[in-house]
Design a protein around this motif. Sequence first.
Motif, mmCIF file in Angstrom:
data_model
loop_
_atom_site.group_PDB
_atom_site.id
_atom_site.type_symbol
_atom_site.label_atom_id
_atom_site.label_comp_id
_atom_site.label_asym_id
_atom_site.label_seq_id
_atom_site.Cartn_x
_atom_site.Cartn_y
_atom_site.Cartn_z
ATOM 1 N N ASP A 136 -16.266 6.644 -53.064
ATOM 2 C CA ASP A 136 -17.168 5.557 -52.648
ATOM 3 C C ASP A 136 -16.701 4.218 -53.208
ATOM 4 O OD1 ASP A 136 -18.704 7.399 -51.282
ATOM 5 O OD2 ASP A 136 -20.316 7.453 -52.776
ATOM 6 N N LEU A 137 -16.240 4.232 -54.447
ATOM 7 C CA LEU A 137 -15.740 3.004 -55.057
ATOM 8 C C LEU A 137 -14.530 2.474 -54.290
ATOM 9 C CD1 LEU A 137 -15.710 0.864 -57.288
ATOM 10 C CD2 LEU A 137 -14.486 2.490 -58.731
ATOM 11 N N PHE A 138 -13.635 3.365 -53.921
ATOM 12 C CA PHE A 138 -12.461 2.941 -53.156
ATOM 13 C C PHE A 138 -12.849 2.476 -51.756
ATOM 14 C CE2 PHE A 138 -9.974 4.047 -56.604
ATOM 15 C CZ PHE A 138 -8.625 3.848 -56.350
ATOM 16 N N SER A 139 -13.829 3.120 -51.155
ATOM 17 C CA SER A 139 -14.305 2.676 -49.839
ATOM 18 C C SER A 139 -14.885 1.265 -49.938
ATOM 19 C CB SER A 139 -15.367 3.634 -49.299
ATOM 20 O OG SER A 139 -14.796 4.885 -49.022
ATOM 21 N N TYR A 140 -15.608 1.015 -51.008
ATOM 22 C CA TYR A 140 -16.137 -0.337 -51.222
ATOM 23 C C TYR A 140 -14.996 -1.343 -51.392
ATOM 24 C CZ TYR A 140 -18.506 -4.294 -53.340
ATOM 25 O OH TYR A 140 -18.961 -5.565 -53.619
ATOM 26 N N ALA A 141 -13.965 -0.943 -52.114
ATOM 27 C CA ALA A 141 -12.815 -1.828 -52.314
ATOM 28 C C ALA A 141 -12.146 -2.157 -50.984
ATOM 29 C CB ALA A 141 -11.822 -1.194 -53.279
ATOM 30 N N THR A 150 -5.280 2.932 -46.553
ATOM 31 C CA THR A 150 -4.291 4.004 -46.521
ATOM 32 C C THR A 150 -4.511 5.006 -47.663
ATOM 33 O OG1 THR A 150 -2.698 2.421 -45.642
ATOM 34 C CG2 THR A 150 -1.815 4.500 -46.471
ATOM 35 N N ASN A 151 -4.755 6.240 -47.304
ATOM 36 C CA ASN A 151 -4.888 7.354 -48.276
ATOM 37 C C ASN A 151 -5.890 7.088 -49.389
ATOM 38 O OD1 ASN A 151 -2.973 8.942 -46.941
ATOM 39 N ND2 ASN A 151 -1.293 8.006 -48.079
ATOM 40 N N ILE A 152 -6.975 6.389 -49.088
ATOM 41 C CA ILE A 152 -7.893 6.053 -50.192
ATOM 42 C C ILE A 152 -8.567 7.278 -50.784
ATOM 43 C CG2 ILE A 152 -8.305 3.677 -49.479
ATOM 44 C CD1 ILE A 152 -11.111 4.683 -48.528
ATOM 45 N N GLU A 153 -8.857 8.286 -49.975
ATOM 46 C CA GLU A 153 -9.503 9.477 -50.522
ATOM 47 C C GLU A 153 -8.591 10.174 -51.533
ATOM 48 O OE1 GLU A 153 -11.607 13.652 -49.116
ATOM 49 O OE2 GLU A 153 -10.867 12.258 -47.590
ATOM 50 N N ALA A 154 -7.337 10.353 -51.170
ATOM 51 C CA ALA A 154 -6.394 11.004 -52.080
ATOM 52 C C ALA A 154 -6.190 10.175 -53.348
ATOM 53 C CB ALA A 154 -5.058 11.231 -51.380
ATOM 54 N N LEU A 190 -3.034 1.223 -57.338
ATOM 55 C CA LEU A 190 -3.243 -0.104 -56.760
ATOM 56 C C LEU A 190 -1.947 -0.709 -56.226
ATOM 57 C CD1 LEU A 190 -5.885 -1.702 -59.122
ATOM 58 C CD2 LEU A 190 -6.213 -0.526 -56.941
ATOM 59 N N ARG A 191 -0.852 -0.380 -56.844
ATOM 60 C CA ARG A 191 0.451 -0.881 -56.359
ATOM 61 C C ARG A 191 0.705 -0.365 -54.947
ATOM 62 N NH1 ARG A 191 3.037 -0.297 -60.813
ATOM 63 N NH2 ARG A 191 3.380 1.936 -60.615
ATOM 64 N N GLU A 192 0.391 0.886 -54.726
ATOM 65 C CA GLU A 192 0.593 1.492 -53.413
ATOM 66 C C GLU A 192 -0.491 1.090 -52.418
ATOM 67 O OE1 GLU A 192 1.179 5.697 -53.776
ATOM 68 O OE2 GLU A 192 2.509 5.456 -55.479
ATOM 69 N N GLN A 193 -1.599 0.558 -52.924
ATOM 70 C CA GLN A 193 -2.723 0.198 -52.065
ATOM 71 C C GLN A 193 -2.797 -1.286 -51.744
ATOM 72 O OE1 GLN A 193 -5.416 2.033 -50.641
ATOM 73 N NE2 GLN A 193 -3.937 3.644 -50.933
ATOM 74 N N ALA A 194 -1.918 -2.067 -52.311
ATOM 75 C CA ALA A 194 -2.009 -3.518 -52.131
ATOM 76 C C ALA A 194 -1.971 -3.891 -50.658
ATOM 77 C CB ALA A 194 -0.866 -4.206 -52.875
ATOM 78 N N LEU A 195 -2.787 -4.881 -50.338
ATOM 79 C CA LEU A 195 -2.835 -5.369 -48.945
ATOM 80 C C LEU A 195 -1.617 -6.203 -48.638
ATOM 81 C CD1 LEU A 195 -6.606 -6.338 -48.653
ATOM 82 C CD2 LEU A 195 -5.421 -4.580 -47.389
#
Length: 195
Positions: A136-141, A150-154, A190-195
């Motif tokens: 949920d925290l990642f979904s909010y992010a 991309t791959n937020i659940e994992a 976060l490095r892999e998740q950066a926009l």
Amino acid sequence: MRNREETCKKILETAYVMFSEKGFDKTSLSMIAADVGISKPAIYYYFTSKDELIEYLFDEICRDISLSNTFDYSDISRTNLKQKLLEIGYQSIDEQASDKHFNKIFNQYILLASRDDKYMTRLLDVQAGYLKSYQDLFSYAVEIEAISATNIEAKAHMLAMVIDNISNFMLTGSKLDYKGIWQEAVESVLREQAL
């Protein structure tokens, strides 16, 4: 004479420590009552059996876990997500370091769950809630455009598993840089998740 609430609180605190140190099987209601300073018959006013006390304490622990994994999103922004994730892990590490009994007693409940479906079901619910809180925290992010979808659940589950394993290693007394490990995990995600 102590009031009932104080006595019940003392029973729970004493049981928490004794169960963590001696285990459920080697801790009796007589031992708990003696440490609290009441007679064994008096403890039955609060708990009708050791099993009831074990279950009540488990419910309290599960509630505390659920509350500690309810994240406040009100102060999370695109610019401070990393800091907030670091704080979540650091707080968990500090809490564990200050309570040497938690993992010991929680491991007692894991053993109990291997023999009792009631405890297993509750542990699985706690685990599911724990993983969901990170998801949920990642979904909010994603909603606030702090990270990509991309791959937020994992990724969320990876962080949840890292902090859980940190607590397991802390239980063994391993002297590792737990905060550094948490920082590396957060930065990697976060490095892999950066926009």
